[in-house]
Design a protein around this motif. Structure first.
Motif, PDB file in Angstrom:
ATOM      1  N   LEU A   1       0.829  -1.208   0.000  1.00 11.12           N
ATOM      2  CA  LEU A   1       0.000   0.000   0.000  1.00 11.12           C
ATOM      3  C   LEU A   1       0.857   1.249   0.000  1.00 11.12           C
ATOM      4  O   LEU A   1       1.950   1.269   0.583  1.00 11.12           O
ATOM      5  CB  LEU A   1      -0.900   0.030   1.241  1.00 11.12           C
ATOM      6  CG  LEU A   1      -1.878  -1.128   1.451  1.00 11.12           C
ATOM      7  CD1 LEU A   1      -2.663  -0.920   2.734  1.00 11.12           C
ATOM      8  CD2 LEU A   1      -2.829  -1.261   0.271  1.00 11.12           C
ATOM      9  N   THR A   2       0.366   2.303  -0.630  1.00  5.92           N
ATOM     10  CA  THR A   2       0.998   3.604  -0.494  1.00  5.92           C
ATOM     11  C   THR A   2       0.664   4.161   0.898  1.00  5.92           C
ATOM     12  O   THR A   2      -0.225   3.657   1.593  1.00  5.92           O
ATOM     13  CB  THR A   2       0.501   4.594  -1.552  1.00  5.92           C
ATOM     14  OG1 THR A   2      -0.889   4.895  -1.294  1.00  5.92           O
ATOM     15  CG2 THR A   2       0.635   4.022  -2.964  1.00  5.92           C
ATOM     16  N   ARG A   3       1.359   5.206   1.299  1.00  7.34           N
ATOM     17  CA  ARG A   3       1.105   5.787   2.621  1.00  7.34           C
ATOM     18  C   ARG A   3      -0.329   6.299   2.730  1.00  7.34           C
ATOM     19  O   ARG A   3      -1.002   6.089   3.736  1.00  7.34           O
ATOM     20  CB  ARG A   3       2.097   6.909   2.920  1.00  7.34           C
ATOM     21  CG  ARG A   3       1.896   7.517   4.322  1.00  7.34           C
ATOM     22  CD  ARG A   3       3.025   8.433   4.719  1.00  7.34           C
ATOM     23  NE  ARG A   3       2.756   9.064   5.998  1.00  7.34           N
ATOM     24  CZ  ARG A   3       2.947   8.484   7.179  1.00  7.34           C
ATOM     25  NH1 ARG A   3       3.393   7.247   7.241  1.00  7.34           N
ATOM     26  NH2 ARG A   3       2.678   9.130   8.299  1.00  7.34           N
TER      27      ARG A   3
ATOM     28  N   LEU B   1      -7.035   3.213   5.213  1.00 10.41           N
ATOM     29  CA  LEU B   1      -7.362   1.935   5.844  1.00 10.41           C
ATOM     30  C   LEU B   1      -7.242   2.026   7.366  1.00 10.41           C
ATOM     31  O   LEU B   1      -8.051   1.448   8.100  1.00 10.41           O
ATOM     32  CB  LEU B   1      -6.438   0.847   5.298  1.00 10.41           C
ATOM     33  CG  LEU B   1      -6.778  -0.588   5.702  1.00 10.41           C
ATOM     34  CD1 LEU B   1      -8.192  -0.951   5.267  1.00 10.41           C
ATOM     35  CD2 LEU B   1      -5.763  -1.562   5.109  1.00 10.41           C
ATOM     36  N   LEU B   2      -6.257   2.763   7.853  1.00  8.43           N
ATOM     37  CA  LEU B   2      -6.096   2.938   9.297  1.00  8.43           C
ATOM     38  C   LEU B   2      -7.328   3.596   9.893  1.00  8.43           C
ATOM     39  O   LEU B   2      -7.831   3.162  10.942  1.00  8.43           O
ATOM     40  CB  LEU B   2      -4.844   3.783   9.583  1.00  8.43           C
ATOM     41  CG  LEU B   2      -4.415   3.975  11.040  1.00  8.43           C
ATOM     42  CD1 LEU B   2      -2.908   4.196  11.118  1.00  8.43           C
ATOM     43  CD2 LEU B   2      -5.120   5.154  11.696  1.00  8.43           C
TER      44      LEU B   2
ATOM     45  N   ILE C   1      -9.921   5.011  -2.550  1.00  9.61           N
ATOM     46  CA  ILE C   1     -10.725   3.858  -2.127  1.00  9.61           C
ATOM     47  C   ILE C   1     -10.737   2.797  -3.218  1.00  9.61           C
ATOM     48  O   ILE C   1     -10.628   1.585  -2.931  1.00  9.61           O
ATOM     49  CB  ILE C   1     -12.157   4.290  -1.765  1.00  9.61           C
ATOM     50  CG1 ILE C   1     -12.165   5.139  -0.478  1.00  9.61           C
ATOM     51  CG2 ILE C   1     -13.065   3.080  -1.619  1.00  9.61           C
ATOM     52  CD1 ILE C   1     -11.885   4.371   0.787  1.00  9.61           C
ATOM     53  N   GLN C   2     -10.885   3.219  -4.469  1.00  7.12           N
ATOM     54  CA  GLN C   2     -10.881   2.261  -5.578  1.00  7.12           C
ATOM     55  C   GLN C   2      -9.560   1.497  -5.635  1.00  7.12           C
ATOM     56  O   GLN C   2      -9.535   0.270  -5.816  1.00  7.12           O
ATOM     57  CB  GLN C   2     -11.127   2.991  -6.897  1.00  7.12           C
ATOM     58  CG  GLN C   2     -12.557   3.485  -7.070  1.00  7.12           C
ATOM     59  CD  GLN C   2     -12.717   4.391  -8.286  1.00  7.12           C
ATOM     60  OE1 GLN C   2     -11.777   4.568  -9.066  1.00  7.12           O
ATOM     61  NE2 GLN C   2     -13.896   4.964  -8.455  1.00  7.12           N
ATOM     62  N   ALA C   3      -8.439   2.226  -5.483  1.00  9.26           N
ATOM     63  CA  ALA C   3      -7.121   1.589  -5.511  1.00  9.26           C
ATOM     64  C   ALA C   3      -6.972   0.621  -4.336  1.00  9.26           C
ATOM     65  O   ALA C   3      -6.441  -0.485  -4.484  1.00  9.26           O
ATOM     66  CB  ALA C   3      -6.022   2.640  -5.475  1.00  9.26           C
ATOM     67  N   LEU C   4      -7.456   1.041  -3.169  1.00  8.55           N
ATOM     68  CA  LEU C   4      -7.379   0.206  -1.973  1.00  8.55           C
ATOM     69  C   LEU C   4      -8.209  -1.065  -2.147  1.00  8.55           C
ATOM     70  O   LEU C   4      -7.765  -2.178  -1.803  1.00  8.55           O
ATOM     71  CB  LEU C   4      -7.870   1.013  -0.774  1.00  8.55           C
ATOM     72  CG  LEU C   4      -7.744   0.401   0.621  1.00  8.55           C
ATOM     73  CD1 LEU C   4      -6.315  -0.019   0.903  1.00  8.55           C
ATOM     74  CD2 LEU C   4      -8.227   1.405   1.658  1.00  8.55           C
TER      75      LEU C   4
ATOM     76  N   TRP D   1     -13.875  -6.116  -4.816  1.00  8.63           N
ATOM     77  CA  TRP D   1     -14.406  -5.533  -6.038  1.00  8.63           C
ATOM     78  C   TRP D   1     -15.733  -4.835  -5.770  1.00  8.63           C
ATOM     79  O   TRP D   1     -16.535  -5.304  -4.950  1.00  8.63           O
ATOM     80  CB  TRP D   1     -14.560  -6.607  -7.113  1.00  8.63           C
ATOM     81  CG  TRP D   1     -13.318  -7.428  -7.240  1.00  8.63           C
ATOM     82  CD1 TRP D   1     -13.171  -8.748  -6.948  1.00  8.63           C
ATOM     83  CD2 TRP D   1     -12.031  -6.964  -7.632  1.00  8.63           C
ATOM     84  NE1 TRP D   1     -11.875  -9.146  -7.146  1.00  8.63           N
ATOM     85  CE2 TRP D   1     -11.154  -8.080  -7.557  1.00  8.63           C
ATOM     86  CE3 TRP D   1     -11.530  -5.729  -8.025  1.00  8.63           C
ATOM     87  CZ2 TRP D   1      -9.794  -7.979  -7.878  1.00  8.63           C
ATOM     88  CZ3 TRP D   1     -10.184  -5.627  -8.339  1.00  8.63           C
ATOM     89  CH2 TRP D   1      -9.331  -6.738  -8.273  1.00  8.63           C
ATOM     90  N   PRO D   2     -15.991  -3.701  -6.429  1.00 12.23           N
ATOM     91  CA  PRO D   2     -17.202  -2.904  -6.156  1.00 12.23           C
ATOM     92  C   PRO D   2     -18.501  -3.699  -6.223  1.00 12.23           C
ATOM     93  O   PRO D   2     -19.434  -3.436  -5.472  1.00 12.23           O
ATOM     94  CB  PRO D   2     -17.158  -1.829  -7.249  1.00 12.23           C
ATOM     95  CG  PRO D   2     -15.702  -1.693  -7.578  1.00 12.23           C
ATOM     96  CD  PRO D   2     -15.121  -3.068  -7.430  1.00 12.23           C
TER      97      PRO D   2
END
Length: 229
Positions: free
Chosen positions: A153-155, A161-162, A197-200, A207-208
């Motif tokens: 994950l990116t920061r 997510l945190l 959110i989509q990337a996460l 998947w949506p």
């Protein structure tokens, strides 16, 4: 991949500053260090998860902690001399999370930081570790796995997510997440958040069409479908 906690050390003594920096770096943290003159030029800890303040005198303790608290909810650990130990209740009153007395053991320094980070995560009923299906989220060690394999994950993705994982099942509003990521509301911030959110979701396998992990609460925010472990 593990996203490291970012720690800022404010210390005037070069040898002690280097010792603390090496110790915390060896413990897996990303560490920056400065002296008090440079800190007062820009007393901003918004990019850090924790701040160590070595207060050789307690005269400006309230000002230092207040300056950090205005811009950040970073953990604050105050280092006091033995002669100033009677002031530790005052440090807590002004917003510090913990304190250390000099001289201290380096193992104690690492342990105090870890305890303060855990206490921060679990404050007000929050959790440090939770599971959503085959996804495990460890907020203290900052590791996310999916079916036993690490998730890269990116920061900013991790910060989103945190926010969701600290209180699984609780609605977290757009504004709450945006404030954590960007400190101030950016133009089109909600649109940027949707992209994050989509990337996460892609990385978590959420998947949506299913949305079994991150639930979109239309027009309000998001909640994480997870259970504490």
């Amino acid at each position: 991949m593990r996203l490291r906690h970012r720690i800022l050390i404010v210390e005037d003594e070069p040898c002690l500053r280097r010792l603390m920096q090496r110790t915390l770096s060896a413990a897996g943290h990303a560490v920056a260090a400065t002296d008090w003159d440079r800190f007062w030029e820009k007393p901003d800890a918004s990019e850090h998860d924790a701040v160590l303040l070595d207060l050789m005198t307690v005269d400006r303790m309230e000002e230092a902690i207040g300056a950090i608290r205005q811009r950040s909810d970073a953990i604050v650990v105050v280092i006091l001399s033995r002669e100033a130990r009677e002031h530790w209740p005052r440090a807590f009153d002004q917003g510090a999370d913990d304190f250390l007395l000099e001289p201290f053991d380096t193992d104690d320094l690492v342990a105090r930081i870890r305890v303060a980070l855990r206490r921060h995560l679990t404050r007000n009923g929050g959790t440090a570790v939770c599971r959503a299906g085959d996804v495990m989220i460890d907020l203290l060690d900052r590791r996310v796995t999916r079916d036993g394999r690490g998730v890269d994950l990116t920061r900013k993705e991790f910060l989103v997510l945190l926010q969701l994982a600290r209180f699984p099942g609780r609605l977290v509003t757009h504004d709450e997440i945006i404030q954590t990521i960007w400190s101030v509301r950016k133009k089109n911030a909600v649109a940027y958040l949707r992209v994050l959110i989509q990337a996460l979701r892609r990385k978590l396998g959420d998947w949506p069409a299913q949305a079994r992990i991150i639930e979109n609460v239309m027009g309000s925010g998001y909640r994480l479908r997870a259970i504490p472990t």
